[in-house]
Design a protein around this motif. Structure first.
Motif, PDB file in Angstrom:
ATOM      1  N   CYS A 236       0.845  -1.190   0.000  1.00  0.00           N
ATOM      2  CA  CYS A 236       0.000   0.000   0.000  1.00  0.00           C
ATOM      3  C   CYS A 236       0.883   1.244   0.000  1.00  0.00           C
ATOM      4  CB  CYS A 236      -0.904  -0.007   1.232  1.00  0.00           C
ATOM      5  SG  CYS A 236      -1.982   1.432   1.345  1.00  0.00           S
ATOM      6  N   PRO A 237       0.705   2.143  -0.952  1.00  0.00           N
ATOM      7  CA  PRO A 237       1.517   3.367  -0.953  1.00  0.00           C
ATOM      8  C   PRO A 237       1.195   4.216   0.268  1.00  0.00           C
ATOM      9  CG  PRO A 237      -0.268   3.533  -2.544  1.00  0.00           C
ATOM     10  CD  PRO A 237      -0.283   2.127  -2.040  1.00  0.00           C
ATOM     11  N   PRO A 238       2.149   5.000   0.735  1.00  0.00           N
ATOM     12  CA  PRO A 238       1.882   5.842   1.913  1.00  0.00           C
ATOM     13  C   PRO A 238       0.784   6.861   1.621  1.00  0.00           C
ATOM     14  CG  PRO A 238       3.968   6.446   0.867  1.00  0.00           C
ATOM     15  CD  PRO A 238       3.513   5.180   0.212  1.00  0.00           C
ATOM     16  N   LEU A 239      -0.143   6.985   2.549  1.00  0.00           N
ATOM     17  CA  LEU A 239      -1.249   7.928   2.404  1.00  0.00           C
ATOM     18  C   LEU A 239      -0.961   9.141   3.280  1.00  0.00           C
ATOM     19  CD1 LEU A 239      -4.234   5.403   2.588  1.00  0.00           C
ATOM     20  CD2 LEU A 239      -3.294   6.490   0.551  1.00  0.00           C
ATOM     21  N   LEU A 240      -0.710  10.277   2.639  1.00  0.00           N
ATOM     22  CA  LEU A 240      -0.418  11.487   3.396  1.00  0.00           C
ATOM     23  C   LEU A 240      -1.637  11.968   4.167  1.00  0.00           C
ATOM     24  CD1 LEU A 240       1.729  13.408   0.742  1.00  0.00           C
ATOM     25  CD2 LEU A 240       2.504  11.950   2.627  1.00  0.00           C
ATOM     26  N   ARG A 241      -2.807  11.718   3.609  1.00  0.00           N
ATOM     27  CA  ARG A 241      -4.048  12.122   4.268  1.00  0.00           C
ATOM     28  C   ARG A 241      -5.129  11.120   3.896  1.00  0.00           C
ATOM     29  NH1 ARG A 241      -6.322  16.358   6.921  1.00  0.00           N
ATOM     30  NH2 ARG A 241      -8.423  17.040   6.393  1.00  0.00           N
ATOM     31  N   LEU A 242      -5.759  10.528   4.888  1.00  0.00           N
ATOM     32  CA  LEU A 242      -6.792   9.542   4.621  1.00  0.00           C
ATOM     33  C   LEU A 242      -7.976  10.194   3.913  1.00  0.00           C
ATOM     34  CD1 LEU A 242      -6.836   7.582   8.013  1.00  0.00           C
ATOM     35  CD2 LEU A 242      -5.942   6.775   5.819  1.00  0.00           C
ATOM     36  N   PRO A 243      -8.568   9.504   2.944  1.00  0.00           N
ATOM     37  CA  PRO A 243      -9.731  10.075   2.256  1.00  0.00           C
ATOM     38  C   PRO A 243     -10.966  10.059   3.151  1.00  0.00           C
ATOM     39  CG  PRO A 243      -9.372   7.833   1.525  1.00  0.00           C
ATOM     40  CD  PRO A 243      -8.214   8.164   2.427  1.00  0.00           C
ATOM     41  N   ILE A 244     -11.902  10.928   2.838  1.00  0.00           N
ATOM     42  CA  ILE A 244     -13.194  10.900   3.524  1.00  0.00           C
ATOM     43  C   ILE A 244     -14.018   9.763   2.934  1.00  0.00           C
ATOM     44  CG2 ILE A 244     -15.335  12.153   3.966  1.00  0.00           C
ATOM     45  CD1 ILE A 244     -13.776  14.731   3.889  1.00  0.00           C
TER      46      ILE A 244
END
Length: 628
Positions: A236-244
Motif C-alpha cells: 500500500c503506498p503511503p497515504l499522506l491524508r486519509l480520504p473521507i
C-alpha cells in the motif's frame, strides 16, 4: 440580470488562528486543541471537522467561531423559505452536494448560505456567473439541507428516480407488453402439451438441462479459480491524508434495530473526522426517525430524509443520500450489518493499491445466526458458496460480478459517472455490477467480512428471494434490450458469463419442476419423454442430474470450510430440500414482474440477533480469527 463579479470574500482563517481563538475562549484544554490541529493536517476546515467529530463542539458553536474569524454574518434558513427558482438555477443536486443554499434576491444581489467561507472561494466563479452579485452568509450544514428539502423535496425525489440513463434503467418497463408476452408463451406451452406433450416436455427438459450444465460448469470453474494461489498484492503506498469515506445505510421500518445498528457501526476503527455515516429514512417513517434520535447519534452519523415519491425502494434512498455525501469513497451497509472493525481501513488500502479502473470493492457477507434453525443453516451454506467461491472466482475469471447488496464501496467519481443506482430495480446491486462491467470498470473482492442476519422463516424467506429473482429477471431484460451493444461492451467471454448467471439461473429455477419429474424414472414410473429417448439417453439424463447434485454438495462442503462457523457438513445434502423454496419464489417473482414490477417486499430485521451469537459477539471473534 447580466452576470457581474461576485462580492469579495474575506481570506480563509488559518488553522493556528482558529486554535488561538479556542485557547482564548478557554472552552477546550490546550492539549486537546493541539491534538486536533495535528490530526487536521493544517487545514482550518479540517480542524473544525476534527472538533465536530470528537464531540468537542457542535455545529452552532463551530459556525459562530467561523463567523467571528471570517466576518461573515450568520443566517438561520428556518426563519424564511428559500426561493425555489434560485435553487433550480444552481441545481438542487449541486446545492446538496456542495452544501450551498441560494436564499433570495436582495436588491439585485442573491443571498447565498454555506457552512464555511471556503465554499464561497471554491464556487465563487460559478455563483457569480449564475447570480451576479452574491451576498455570502453562513449557516450550518444541517440547516442548509433542511431548507433545501423544505423547498425542493419533490425535485430531490425525482432526481433520485431518474439518475440512470433511460436505456440502462428499468423505469420504462411496460407491464402490458410483458403480460402479453408471458400469456402468449403460457398459451403456446399449454397448446403444445395438449398436442404433443412428450415433445414439449423434452424441449423444456433439454433447455433446463443445458442451463443446469452451464451453471454447474461455471460453479466448478469459479471454485478452481478461487482456490488458485493469487499473486501477492503490491504494498500500500503511503497515504499522506486519509480520504473521507461516506457510508449510506437505507432504513425503513427499522425502529426495533436502530439502536443496535448505531452501536455496531460505532465499532468501526477509522478516524471519525474522515468518516460519515448517513442513515437514510423515508419521510413517512416517523418511528425509525424517532428511534435514531433516541439512540443519540455521534456527530459523524446523521439522518437524511428521503422525500415521498412515486416509488419507495432502497436504491432511490441511496440516490437521495449520495448527493449529501462528502466522501470520495461511498459505501453501502444494510440495517442489520455488523462489519469488521477495520473494514474501512482495508477498503481505503484496497483502493490505494488498485488503479482507477477498479471502481468497486465488494466485501464478503456471512451470517451471525447460522444455527437458529434448518433454514438459517441452509442460507449460511448458500452464502458461503456465493461469497467464498462464486464471486471471487468470477472476479479472477474476468467475468462481470453481480454485486451483493451491502459491504459495497465505490469510487464516487465512477459511481456518479454511471448515474449511481437504478431507483426502479429491486436488485439494484446486481444491475450496478453489470453496468460497471459494461462501461469498462472492474469490481474486486476484498478479504473483509460483514455479519448479517439470516432470514430464517419460510414465508419471509420466499418474499425476500422473490424480490431478488424479480430483480434478476428485470436486469436481464433491461441489459438485453440491445444484445449487439451488450456484446460489444462486455465482449464474448463476459457476455456468455452474463447469460449463464442470469438467463441460465432463472431458467433452471423456473424449470426445476421439469427436472424433478425425472425422479419418476428412479421410482420405476413412466415419464412423458420415455417413448422419445433411448434407455441410455434417459440414464444419461439421470446421471447428469446426479452429477450436478454431487458437485453442489462438494462445493457446499468446501465453501463451509472457508468460513468460521464449523457447521456440520451433513447439513449440505439437505440443500436438495431447500432449493425448491427458490422455485416457489421464482413464480411469485414472475407474477409480480407482470403486476407490480417496482414493488419492494420489505424484509424485517432484528428478530434473531439478540443471543450471544449475535452481532455483539461476532466482531470480537473475527478479530481473534484474524490475529490467529
Amino acid at each position: 440580470m447580466p452576470p457581474s463579479k461576485a462580492a469579495p470574500l474575506p481570506e480563509a482563517p488559518a488553522p493556528d488562528a482558529l486554535g488561538v481563538m479556542l485557547l482564548r475562549q478557554g472552552h477546550l484544554a490546550p492539549h486537546r486543541i493541539m491534538g486536533a490541529l495535528r490530526r487536521s493536517s493544517g487545514h482550518a476546515a479540517g480542524l473544525a471537522d476534527v472538533l465536530l467529530a470528537e464531540g468537542a463542539m457542535d455545529e452552532e458553536e463551530i459556525l459562530a467561531l467561523t463567523a467571528r474569524q471570517s466576518g461573515l454574518p450568520l443566517l438561520d434558513p428556518a426563519t424564511g423559505a428559500a426561493d425555489p427558482r434560485l435553487i433550480d438555477r444552481l441545481g438542487v443536486r449541486t446545492c446538496l452536494r456542495e452544501t450551498l443554499l441560494p436564499v433570495h434576491d436582495v436588491g439585485g444581489a442573491v443571498l447565498v448560505a454555506a457552512p464555511s467561507p471556503e465554499s464561497f472561494r471554491r464556487h465563487g466563479p460559478l455563483l457569480g456567473h449564475l447570480f451576479g452579485r452574491v451576498i455570502p452568509v453562513l449557516a450550518t450544514r444541517t440547516a442548509i439541507e433542511g431548507a433545501l428539502h423544505a423547498a425542493r423535496a419533490t425535485a430531490i425525489g425525482l432526481a433520485a428516480e431518474t439518475r440512470v440513463t433511460p436505456g440502462e434503467s428499468c423505469r420504462g418497463w411496460r407491464t402490458g407488453r410483458a403480460t402479453r408476452l408471458a400469456l402468449g408463451t403460457a398459451l403456446g406451452i399449454a397448446a403444445g402439451l395438449m398436442l404433443a406433450p412428450g415433445l414439449v416436455v423434452l424441449a423444456l427438459s433439454l433447455w433446463a438441462l443445458f442451463a443446469m450444465t452451464c451453471g454447474t460448469a461455471l460453479r466448478i470453474a469459479t471454485a478452481i479459480a478461487t482456490l488458485r494461489r493469487r499473486p501477492p498484492e503490491p504494498p500500500c503506498p503511503p497515504l499522506l491524508r486519509l480520504p473521507i469515506v461516506s457510508v449510506i445505510v437505507a432504513l425503513y421500518q427499522e425502529e426495533d434495530i436502530a439502536g443496535r445498528l448505531v452501536a455496531r457501526l460505532g465499532r468501526i476503527d477509522y478516524p471519525h473526522d474522515r468518516l460519515e455515516i448517513l442513515l437514510v429514512v423515508e419521510e413517512a417513517d416517523l418511528r425509525t426517525r424517532k428511534a435514531l434520535v433516541e439512540a443519540r447519534l455521534p456527530p459523524w452519523m446523521r439522518i437524511v430524509i428521503s422525500p415521498a415519491g412515486a416509488i419507495r425502494t432502497k436504491p432511490r434512498a441511496l440516490n437521495v443520500a449520495l448527493d449529501h455525501c462528502r466522501g470520495s469513497i461511498v459505501g453501502v451497509y444494510d440495517a442489520e450489518d455488523a462489519p469488521d472493525p477495520d473494514q474501512i481501513r482495508r477498503v481505503v488500502e484496497g483502493f490505494s493499491r488498485r488503479g482507477s479502473q477498479v471502481a468497486c470493492l465488494q466485501g464478503q457477507l456471512d451470517y451471525y445466526n447460522p444455527r437458529t434453525n434448518w433454514l438459517s443453516r441452509c442460507f449460511t451454506i448458500e452464502y458461503a458458496s456465493w461469497f467464498r467461491l462464486m464471486l471471487p472466482g468470477l472476479d479472477r475469471l474476468g467475468l462481470a460480478v453481480p454485486l451483493g447488496g451491502t459491504t459495497l464501496f465505490f469510487r464516487r467519481e465512477a459511481l456518479e459517472d454511471l448515474g449511481a443506482w437504478d431507483a426502479h430495480n429491486v436488485t439494484e446491486d446486481a444491475d450496478l455490477g453489470i453496468r460497471l462491467a459494461r462501461h469498462g470498470y472492474r469490481t474486486d473482492l476484498i478479504d473483509t467480512v460483514t455479519g448479517e442476519e439470516a432470514n430464517c422463516r419460510a414465508l419471509p424467506w420466499i418474499k425476500q428471494r422473490s424480490r431478488w429473482i424479480k430483480g434478476f429477471m428485470m436486469t436481464w431484460a433491461v441489459h438485453m434490450r440491445d444484445p449487439v451493444l451488450l456484446w460489444r461492451q462486455l465482449g464474448p467471454w463476459r457476455f456468455a458469463g452474463f447469460q449463464v448467471m442470469f438467463l441460465g439461473s432463472l431458467s433452471q429455477t423456473l424449470l426445476a419442476p421439469v427436472l424433478w419429474s425425472f425422479w419418476l424414472l428412479a421410482l420405476g414410473l413412466p415419464h412423458p419423454v420415455t417413448p422419445l429417448l433411448s434407455t441410455p439417453a434417459l440414464w444419461a439424463i439421470v446421471g447428469l442430474l446426479l452429477g450436478a447434485e454431487g458437485v453442489s454438495i462438494a462445493l457446499g462442503i468446501l465453501a463451509l470450510r472457508l468460513t468460521r462457523h464449523k457447521l456440520n457438513p451433513l447439513w449440505v445434502p439437505t440443500m436438495h430440500l431447500y432449493n425448491p423454496l427458490a422455485t416457489l419464489a421464482a413464480y411469485k417473482a414472475l407474477w409480480e414482474l407482470l403486476r407490480a414490477p417496482f414493488y419492494w417486499d420489505k424484509t424485517r430485521h432484528g428478530l434473531f440477533d439478540g443471543s450471544s451469537r449475535g452481532p455483539a459477539a461476532w466482531v470480537p471473534r473475527l478479530r481473534g480469527q484474524r490475529a490467529a
